[in-house]
Design an enzyme around this catalytic site. Structure first.
Site, PDB file in Angstrom:
ATOM      1  N   TYR A  43     -38.769-151.584  40.702  1.00  0.00           N
ATOM      2  CA  TYR A  43     -38.742-153.016  41.029  1.00  0.00           C
ATOM      3  C   TYR A  43     -39.403-153.896  39.975  1.00  0.00           C
ATOM      4  O   TYR A  43     -39.211-155.115  39.969  1.00  0.00           O
ATOM      5  CB  TYR A  43     -39.383-153.262  42.397  1.00  0.00           C
ATOM      6  CG  TYR A  43     -40.866-153.003  42.482  1.00  0.00           C
ATOM      7  CD1 TYR A  43     -41.788-153.951  42.025  1.00  0.00           C
ATOM      8  CD2 TYR A  43     -41.371-151.824  43.027  1.00  0.00           C
ATOM      9  CE1 TYR A  43     -43.151-153.730  42.097  1.00  0.00           C
ATOM     10  CE2 TYR A  43     -42.725-151.594  43.106  1.00  0.00           C
ATOM     11  CZ  TYR A  43     -43.616-152.547  42.645  1.00  0.00           C
ATOM     12  OH  TYR A  43     -44.964-152.322  42.716  1.00  0.00           O
TER      13      TYR A  43
ATOM     14  N   HIS B  84     -41.546-151.002  18.407  1.00  0.00           N
ATOM     15  CA  HIS B  84     -40.628-149.882  18.219  1.00  0.00           C
ATOM     16  C   HIS B  84     -40.990-148.757  19.188  1.00  0.00           C
ATOM     17  O   HIS B  84     -40.958-147.589  18.840  1.00  0.00           O
ATOM     18  CB  HIS B  84     -40.680-149.382  16.778  1.00  0.00           C
ATOM     19  CG  HIS B  84     -40.150-150.357  15.773  1.00  0.00           C
ATOM     20  ND1 HIS B  84     -40.172-150.132  14.415  1.00  0.00           N
ATOM     21  CD2 HIS B  84     -39.587-151.590  15.924  1.00  0.00           C
ATOM     22  CE1 HIS B  84     -39.652-151.157  13.769  1.00  0.00           C
ATOM     23  NE2 HIS B  84     -39.291-152.063  14.665  1.00  0.00           N
TER      24      HIS B  84
ATOM     25  N   TYR C  27     -47.097-162.926  42.494  1.00  0.00           N
ATOM     26  CA  TYR C  27     -48.038-161.833  42.249  1.00  0.00           C
ATOM     27  C   TYR C  27     -49.229-162.311  41.402  1.00  0.00           C
ATOM     28  O   TYR C  27     -49.072-163.153  40.525  1.00  0.00           O
ATOM     29  CB  TYR C  27     -47.320-160.700  41.502  1.00  0.00           C
ATOM     30  CG  TYR C  27     -48.218-159.531  41.178  1.00  0.00           C
ATOM     31  CD1 TYR C  27     -48.597-158.612  42.142  1.00  0.00           C
ATOM     32  CD2 TYR C  27     -48.711-159.360  39.875  1.00  0.00           C
ATOM     33  CE1 TYR C  27     -49.424-157.542  41.830  1.00  0.00           C
ATOM     34  CE2 TYR C  27     -49.539-158.301  39.558  1.00  0.00           C
ATOM     35  CZ  TYR C  27     -49.890-157.388  40.547  1.00  0.00           C
ATOM     36  OH  TYR C  27     -50.715-156.341  40.248  1.00  0.00           O
TER      37      TYR C  27
ATOM     38  N   HIS D  50     -42.815-157.834  19.590  1.00  0.00           N
ATOM     39  CA  HIS D  50     -41.715-156.935  19.216  1.00  0.00           C
ATOM     40  C   HIS D  50     -42.299-155.576  18.842  1.00  0.00           C
ATOM     41  O   HIS D  50     -43.238-155.512  18.038  1.00  0.00           O
ATOM     42  CB  HIS D  50     -40.934-157.517  18.044  1.00  0.00           C
ATOM     43  CG  HIS D  50     -40.027-156.536  17.362  1.00  0.00           C
ATOM     44  ND1 HIS D  50     -39.106-155.774  18.046  1.00  0.00           N
ATOM     45  CD2 HIS D  50     -39.910-156.186  16.050  1.00  0.00           C
ATOM     46  CE1 HIS D  50     -38.452-154.999  17.185  1.00  0.00           C
ATOM     47  NE2 HIS D  50     -38.945-155.229  15.970  1.00  0.00           N
TER      48      HIS D  50
ATOM     49  N   HIS E  31     -33.474-149.665  17.756  1.00  0.00           N
ATOM     50  CA  HIS E  31     -34.488-150.478  17.073  1.00  0.00           C
ATOM     51  C   HIS E  31     -35.789-150.570  17.865  1.00  0.00           C
ATOM     52  O   HIS E  31     -36.834-150.147  17.388  1.00  0.00           O
ATOM     53  CB  HIS E  31     -33.906-151.875  16.810  1.00  0.00           C
ATOM     54  CG  HIS E  31     -34.763-152.750  15.960  1.00  0.00           C
ATOM     55  ND1 HIS E  31     -34.261-153.790  15.200  1.00  0.00           N
ATOM     56  CD2 HIS E  31     -36.099-152.781  15.760  1.00  0.00           C
ATOM     57  CE1 HIS E  31     -35.250-154.393  14.563  1.00  0.00           C
ATOM     58  NE2 HIS E  31     -36.383-153.798  14.901  1.00  0.00           N
TER      59      HIS E  31
ATOM     60  N   GLU F  39     -39.094-160.012  10.632  1.00  0.00           N
ATOM     61  CA  GLU F  39     -38.364-160.315  11.869  1.00  0.00           C
ATOM     62  C   GLU F  39     -38.569-161.761  12.310  1.00  0.00           C
ATOM     63  O   GLU F  39     -38.335-162.093  13.475  1.00  0.00           O
ATOM     64  CB  GLU F  39     -38.811-159.364  12.983  1.00  0.00           C
ATOM     65  CG  GLU F  39     -38.488-157.911  12.750  1.00  0.00           C
ATOM     66  CD  GLU F  39     -36.997-157.602  12.805  1.00  0.00           C
ATOM     67  OE1 GLU F  39     -36.182-158.558  12.852  1.00  0.00           O
ATOM     68  OE2 GLU F  39     -36.650-156.414  12.799  1.00  0.00           O
TER      69      GLU F  39
END
Length: 234
Positions: free
Chosen positions: A134, A115, A230, A113, A175, A95
């Site tokens: 939120y 799955h 935050y 990334h 994916h 990827e």
């Protein structure tokens, strides 16, 4: 005097390279720890998913097909921003086009990334994750779903970039997920938040005869503004 002046640039170059090597080694350790966390937290199975971190103009990435618990300091794998491998003997993740696309288009310093099962399930159902919480504001707004394309393809990388516009995370149809941040911790936290929100929406949507309430655009904008401040501000 002239010899001393001539030697100074070489000494500085050696020092800079040692410092760069230390920075890469530290970043690699953090990358491996993050990759292992994706497995222990149930966001990936086996060798699915991948993680990268940018150090200068080098992108360190998880190698393809290697279980994360087997990675060591000797397995460091790195590429230049044009995709040329510059570190290691192991092949980088399949990827890689997605990761490099993010670094070229944003100020990202880390990409995760996965799955993740709930997020992947949601990617098959909607065009974007409904604003059920939120925390979507922390990702830039309603999370979009990138159209399906073969894994590892340039088409997938292009679809992902469009879905990421104005966001720090997106879903990949059939994916998984992709998120980025200025640190590995932030990129990972955004991935975990996205999976949690997907699980929340699926759970709320599963009650027969009831429809979950959703936040308005104004409520989402207010939350996004407040979330900017935050944390501890460090």
């Amino acid at each position: 005097m002239s010899e001393q002046r001539g030697g100074e640039p070489g000494a500085k170059a050696e020092h800079d390279e040692r410092e760069a090597a230390k920075a890469r080694a530290l970043a690699w350790d953090q990358l491996v720890a993050t990759a292992r966390r994706t497995v222990s937290d149930g966001l990936v199975v086996g060798t699915s998913g991948n993680v990268s971190v940018r150090v200068g103009d080098t992108v360190l990435v998880t190698p393809t097909g290697v279980p994360y618990d087997r990675l060591s300091a000797d397995d460091i794998t790195g590429v230049a921003l044009d995709g040329r491998q510059v570190l290691g003997a192991l092949l980088p993740t399949s990827e890689l086009p997605m990761h490099l696309a993010v670094y070229r288009a944003t100020d990202a310093r880390a990409v995760v990334h996965t799955h993740a099962v709930h997020a992947t399930a949601v990617s098959t159902l909607v065009e974007e994750l409904p604003p059920i919480h939120y925390l979507s504001g922390a990702l830039g707004g309603a999370v979009r779903v990138a159209p399906y394309a073969t894994y590892g393809s340039q088409e997938l990388a292009e679809n992902m970039l469009r879905a990421l516009s104005g966001r720090t995370a997106c879903l990949l149809r059939n994916h998984g997920t992709l998120s980025y941040g200025d640190t590995l911790d932030r990129a990972y936290d955004r991935t975990a938040q996205l999976e949690w929100m997907c699980r929340l929406w699926l759970t709320a949507s599963s009650i027969p005869g009831l429809t979950p309430s959703l936040l308005t655009e104004e409520q989402m904008a207010d939350a996004a503004l407040k979330l900017r401040g935050y944390g501890q501000g460090r």
